[in-house]
Design a protein around this motif. Sequence first.
Motif, mmCIF file in Angstrom:
data_model
loop_
_atom_site.group_PDB
_atom_site.id
_atom_site.type_symbol
_atom_site.label_atom_id
_atom_site.label_comp_id
_atom_site.label_asym_id
_atom_site.label_seq_id
_atom_site.Cartn_x
_atom_site.Cartn_y
_atom_site.Cartn_z
ATOM 1 N N THR A 119 0.809 -1.210 0.000
ATOM 2 C CA THR A 119 0.000 0.000 0.000
ATOM 3 C C THR A 119 0.848 1.268 0.000
ATOM 4 N N PRO A 120 1.904 1.362 0.821
ATOM 5 C CA PRO A 120 2.713 2.592 0.773
ATOM 6 C C PRO A 120 3.349 2.838 -0.594
ATOM 7 N N ALA A 121 3.761 1.780 -1.270
ATOM 8 C CA ALA A 121 4.352 1.948 -2.600
ATOM 9 C C ALA A 121 3.307 2.433 -3.600
ATOM 10 N N ILE A 166 0.603 4.179 -2.893
ATOM 11 C CA ILE A 166 0.269 5.569 -2.548
ATOM 12 C C ILE A 166 1.361 6.507 -3.038
ATOM 13 N N ALA A 167 2.632 6.101 -2.862
ATOM 14 C CA ALA A 167 3.748 6.941 -3.307
ATOM 15 C C ALA A 167 3.711 7.132 -4.817
ATOM 16 N N ALA A 168 3.398 6.071 -5.555
ATOM 17 C CA ALA A 168 3.312 6.189 -7.011
ATOM 18 C C ALA A 168 2.177 7.117 -7.412
ATOM 19 N N GLN A 169 1.063 7.036 -6.716
ATOM 20 C CA GLN A 169 -0.081 7.905 -7.008
ATOM 21 C C GLN A 169 0.257 9.363 -6.700
ATOM 22 N N GLU A 170 0.957 9.599 -5.592
ATOM 23 C CA GLU A 170 1.332 10.964 -5.227
ATOM 24 C C GLU A 170 2.323 11.548 -6.232
ATOM 25 N N ASP A 171 3.254 10.713 -6.714
ATOM 26 C CA ASP A 171 4.207 11.180 -7.718
ATOM 27 C C ASP A 171 3.484 11.617 -8.979
ATOM 28 N N HIS A 172 2.513 10.813 -9.403
ATOM 29 C CA HIS A 172 1.734 11.148 -10.598
ATOM 30 C C HIS A 172 0.937 12.430 -10.379
ATOM 31 N N ALA A 173 0.375 12.581 -9.187
ATOM 32 C CA ALA A 173 -0.404 13.780 -8.887
ATOM 33 C C ALA A 173 0.490 15.016 -8.876
ATOM 34 N N GLY A 174 1.725 14.879 -8.368
ATOM 35 C CA GLY A 174 2.644 16.008 -8.332
ATOM 36 C C GLY A 174 3.031 16.470 -9.727
ATOM 37 N N VAL A 175 3.300 15.530 -10.611
ATOM 38 C CA VAL A 175 3.654 15.878 -11.992
ATOM 39 C C VAL A 175 2.467 16.524 -12.694
ATOM 40 N N SER A 176 1.280 15.977 -12.506
ATOM 41 C CA SER A 176 0.109 16.556 -13.172
ATOM 42 C C SER A 176 -0.186 17.953 -12.634
ATOM 43 N N HIS A 177 0.058 18.184 -11.344
ATOM 44 C CA HIS A 177 -0.153 19.519 -10.778
ATOM 45 C C HIS A 177 0.833 20.515 -11.395
ATOM 46 N N LEU A 178 2.087 20.128 -11.535
ATOM 47 C CA LEU A 178 3.073 21.002 -12.166
ATOM 48 C C LEU A 178 2.721 21.271 -13.631
ATOM 49 N N LYS A 179 2.227 20.256 -14.325
ATOM 50 C CA LYS A 179 1.826 20.445 -15.720
ATOM 51 C C LYS A 179 0.642 21.396 -15.832
#
Length: 128
Positions: free
Chosen positions: A34-36, A38-51
Amino acid sequence: MHSTTIKKAGLYILMFNFLVATFPQQALAGIIATPAAIAAQEDHAGVSHLKQLLAREDVRGQLVQLGIDPAVAEQRVNALTPAEIARLQPQLDSLPAGGDSLLVIVGVVFVVLIILELVGVTNIFNKM
């Protein structure tokens, strides 16, 4: 007679290798923690927010004024590691709702570009 036996043995070994090579390979799969996930989802969300921030016209205008091609900036955002995105995320979350946020966003993108330049990922500033 001895060379014929060696040729036959070599032929049998070759046939065996071809036979074994045609067997389907097994795929190994594991459970994702689960932590892995969640971390992958957060990474994707961070990139999409920057985009999303880079897609704004006012941010693109500021980048052009600073001499940075918005397409190059977007490529650099795509090249960010999850650790770099995690370092930028608190800064982006603490931005005010309007006014000065544009300048801070452009500043953050500019700092990211400088970091990528110093690490050697890009050579955007060497072209000037």
